[in-house]
Motif scaffolding. Structure first.
Motif, PDB file in Angstrom:
ATOM      1  N   GLU A   1       2.633   2.885  -3.043  1.00 41.69           N
ATOM      2  CA  GLU A   1       1.903   3.776  -3.954  1.00 41.69           C
ATOM      3  C   GLU A   1       2.193   5.237  -3.632  1.00 41.69           C
ATOM      4  O   GLU A   1       1.736   6.128  -4.328  1.00 41.69           O
ATOM      5  CB  GLU A   1       0.393   3.496  -3.836  1.00 41.69           C
ATOM      6  CG  GLU A   1       0.018   2.103  -4.333  1.00 41.69           C
ATOM      7  CD  GLU A   1      -1.360   1.632  -3.875  1.00 41.69           C
ATOM      8  OE1 GLU A   1      -2.026   2.345  -3.097  1.00 41.69           O
ATOM      9  OE2 GLU A   1      -1.765   0.528  -4.300  1.00 41.69           O
ATOM     10  N   SER A   2       2.918   5.482  -2.526  1.00 45.36           N
ATOM     11  CA  SER A   2       3.241   6.846  -2.087  1.00 45.36           C
ATOM     12  C   SER A   2       4.733   7.107  -2.219  1.00 45.36           C
ATOM     13  O   SER A   2       5.502   6.763  -1.320  1.00 45.36           O
ATOM     14  CB  SER A   2       2.888   6.997  -0.605  1.00 45.36           C
ATOM     15  OG  SER A   2       1.658   7.540  -0.446  1.00 45.36           O
TER      16      SER A   2
ATOM     17  N   THR B   1       4.826  -0.674  -6.407  1.00 53.65           N
ATOM     18  CA  THR B   1       4.526   0.324  -7.437  1.00 53.65           C
ATOM     19  C   THR B   1       5.743   1.208  -7.698  1.00 53.65           C
ATOM     20  O   THR B   1       6.204   1.337  -8.829  1.00 53.65           O
ATOM     21  CB  THR B   1       3.335   1.201  -6.971  1.00 53.65           C
ATOM     22  OG1 THR B   1       2.319   0.329  -6.496  1.00 53.65           O
ATOM     23  CG2 THR B   1       2.807   2.066  -8.098  1.00 53.65           C
TER      24      THR B   1
ATOM     25  N   LYS C   1       0.847  -1.208   0.000  1.00 50.93           N
ATOM     26  CA  LYS C   1       0.000   0.000   0.000  1.00 50.93           C
ATOM     27  C   LYS C   1       0.880   1.256   0.000  1.00 50.93           C
ATOM     28  O   LYS C   1       0.632   2.191  -0.764  1.00 50.93           O
ATOM     29  CB  LYS C   1      -0.871  -0.082   1.263  1.00 50.93           C
ATOM     30  CG  LYS C   1      -2.058   0.774   1.296  1.00 50.93           C
ATOM     31  CD  LYS C   1      -3.217   0.232   0.514  1.00 50.93           C
ATOM     32  CE  LYS C   1      -4.201   1.371   0.298  1.00 50.93           C
ATOM     33  NZ  LYS C   1      -4.741   1.460  -1.023  1.00 50.93           N
TER      34      LYS C   1
ATOM     35  N   TRP D   1      -4.788  -4.840  -7.578  1.00 55.16           N
ATOM     36  CA  TRP D   1      -3.356  -5.160  -7.651  1.00 55.16           C
ATOM     37  C   TRP D   1      -3.086  -6.325  -8.620  1.00 55.16           C
ATOM     38  O   TRP D   1      -1.967  -6.804  -8.728  1.00 55.16           O
ATOM     39  CB  TRP D   1      -2.819  -5.522  -6.262  1.00 55.16           C
ATOM     40  CG  TRP D   1      -2.665  -4.334  -5.334  1.00 55.16           C
ATOM     41  CD1 TRP D   1      -2.514  -3.032  -5.688  1.00 55.16           C
ATOM     42  CD2 TRP D   1      -2.618  -4.365  -3.900  1.00 55.16           C
ATOM     43  NE1 TRP D   1      -2.388  -2.245  -4.564  1.00 55.16           N
ATOM     44  CE2 TRP D   1      -2.445  -3.040  -3.453  1.00 55.16           C
ATOM     45  CE3 TRP D   1      -2.706  -5.375  -2.942  1.00 55.16           C
ATOM     46  CZ2 TRP D   1      -2.360  -2.686  -2.107  1.00 55.16           C
ATOM     47  CZ3 TRP D   1      -2.617  -5.030  -1.595  1.00 55.16           C
ATOM     48  CH2 TRP D   1      -2.448  -3.703  -1.184  1.00 55.16           C
TER      49      TRP D   1
END
Ligand SMILES: Cc1cc2nc3c(=O)[nH]c(=O)nc-3n(C[C@H](O)[C@H](O)[C@H](O)COP(=O)(O)OP(=O)(O)OC[C@H]3O[C@@H](n4cnc5c(N)ncnc54)[C@H](O)[C@@H]3O)c2cc1C
Length: 372
Positions: free
Chosen positions: A26-27, A120, A23, A90
């Motif tokens: 993605e940042s 990512t 998760k 995903w």
């Protein structure tokens, strides 16, 4: 513009740790280091569902867990549907069986670990064979052993000693001694039962039945399923589920397992059957029929006193762990800044069927929403 990256450390590359890392990947403004004591990541995810990865259940209800009130609040924040959408986003194609158990379409648990470690952005570092021993909050940052980076945020995702050999259980999560967190005694859940006055001759028998857990005269839980008879007790999913209810009792004194062998019809007329037939050969597994021959019993109620569950090394999860009073609804620690606690380290355990992995993934999803 201040483009300083936020440094996050995660202890444990298991279900919750990997889900969170995926998760956070993605940042790009975050740099995440995941410490894993094993050489490989996601060991219990790979073991789950008999190697097929039973990643969650479509029908998650509070009563599936030892902490129904907490799960009620959790389900208001994150549902099995959201988890399935997340996995599908995903790229993981999911399928489910008639009992709502969800698996990857590949029916191969490594697929789940591969999806979770397909990051990512290039901002996630997994450090394997890194067994964290000490943590310390120093000058507004977290220090981990002698690792050179000081971290802005620390996430504890190192699971429980369920399924471990006794030598490794003792040292498990030893770094927690550096914090003062209320922790409830760890006990095996989702384990078989060792039984009193149990005939060893049944060892190796597998049969369908309806199993009931009684304490005194009170029925605690009843469920149909397949029972595996071992040398000194019984196992199988239905028994493991009964063990979860056994663990939730304030005292486990005077508990009894009752096995109804006429699972296809609870009220099957055994008296007429036995009048018309010489023995139970045509009715029971041969080992049970031989036992009946030696010592006739009520076919609706083959009963044994429960000595205890099998020990932690044979259990799928731990009952107990860090008390829920230590965290808020986003899994952030109340006593320490920038500290999160996820998954099975917490005193939350569910029955078999994908409920424990659901909790691990959901805790990571909810915590990530506060961190990002
Ligand atoms: C045999 C088996 C079968 C199971 N089957 C199912 C199933 O079908 N469905 C289901 O829902 N649940 C199942 N479970 C339970 C489920 O796997 C766990 O509840 C879940 O994995 C917990 O997730 P977690 O992230 O809290 O911990 P884990 O997934 O256990 O991850 C913790 C990670 O932290 C690492 N770690 C621990 N200490 C340290 C340290 N000091 N430093 C660095 N790393 C550390 C561990 O090596 C591990 O990789 C099963 C469990 C077992 C044992």
């Amino acid at each position: 513009m201040n483009c300083k990256r936020k440094h996050i450390a995660i202890i444990g590359a298991g279900a919750s740790g990997l889900f969170l890392a995926k998760k956070l990947s993605e940042s790009p403004g975050m740099e995440v280091t995941v410490f894993e004591k094993n050489r490989q990541t996601g060991a219990k995810v790979r073991a789950s569902g008999g190697g097929k990865a039973n990643i969650f259940n479509r029908d998650v209800r509070p009563e599936h867990y030892n902490q129904p009130a907490f799960i009620t609040l959790l389900l208001q924040q994150y549902s099995p549907k959201q988890l399935e959408h997340q996995f599908n986003d995903w790229g993981l194609v999911t399928v489910s069986d008639e009992e709502g158990r969800v698996y990857p379409a590949s029916q191969f648990s490594q697929t789940v670990v591969d999806v979770l470690t397909d990051f990512t952005y290039d901002n996630i570092y997994i450090r394997t064979e890194y067994n964290i021993q000490h943590i310390e909050y120093r000058h507004d940052r977290w220090k981990i052993d002698d690792y050179p980076t000081l971290f802005d945020t620390l996430v504890l995702a190192s699971g429980s000693p369920a399924g471990m050999i006794p030598k490794n259980q003792r040292l498990y999560n030893g770094y927690l001694q550096d914090l003062t967190l209320k922790t409830n005694n760890l006990q095996p859940s989702l384990a078989g039962f060792r039984l009193e006055d149990y005939p060893k001759s049944l060892s190796g028998c597998r049969t369908k039945a309806i199993a009931s857990l009684y304490q005194g005269n009170k029925l605690i839980h009843k469920e149909p399923g397949e029972i595996t008879f071992k040398d000194d007790g019984v196992s199988g999913i239905v028994i493991m589920n009964l063990s979860a209810y056994y663990r939730r009792l304030p005292s486990t004194k005077n508990c009894r397992l009752e096995i109804n062998l006429t699972y296809w019809n609870e009220n099957f007329d055994t008296e007429t059957y036995l009048r018309n037939n010489r023995d139970t050969t045509g009715l029971l597994h041969p080992k049970l029929a031989a036992f009946y021959q030696q010592k006739p019993f009520d076919l609706h109620r083959l009963a044994f006193q429960i000595e205890e569950t099998y020990p932690l090394e044979g259990a799928q999860v731990c009952h107990g762990g860090i008390d829920l009073s230590e965290i808020d609804s986003h899994f952030a620690a109340r006593k320490y800044p920038n500290l999160y606690i996820l998954g099975e380290m917490l005193d939350v355990d569910g029955v078999c069927g994908g409920y424990n992995l659901f909790f691990a993934f959901a805790s990571a999803a909810i915590a990530s929403s506060k961190m990002m």
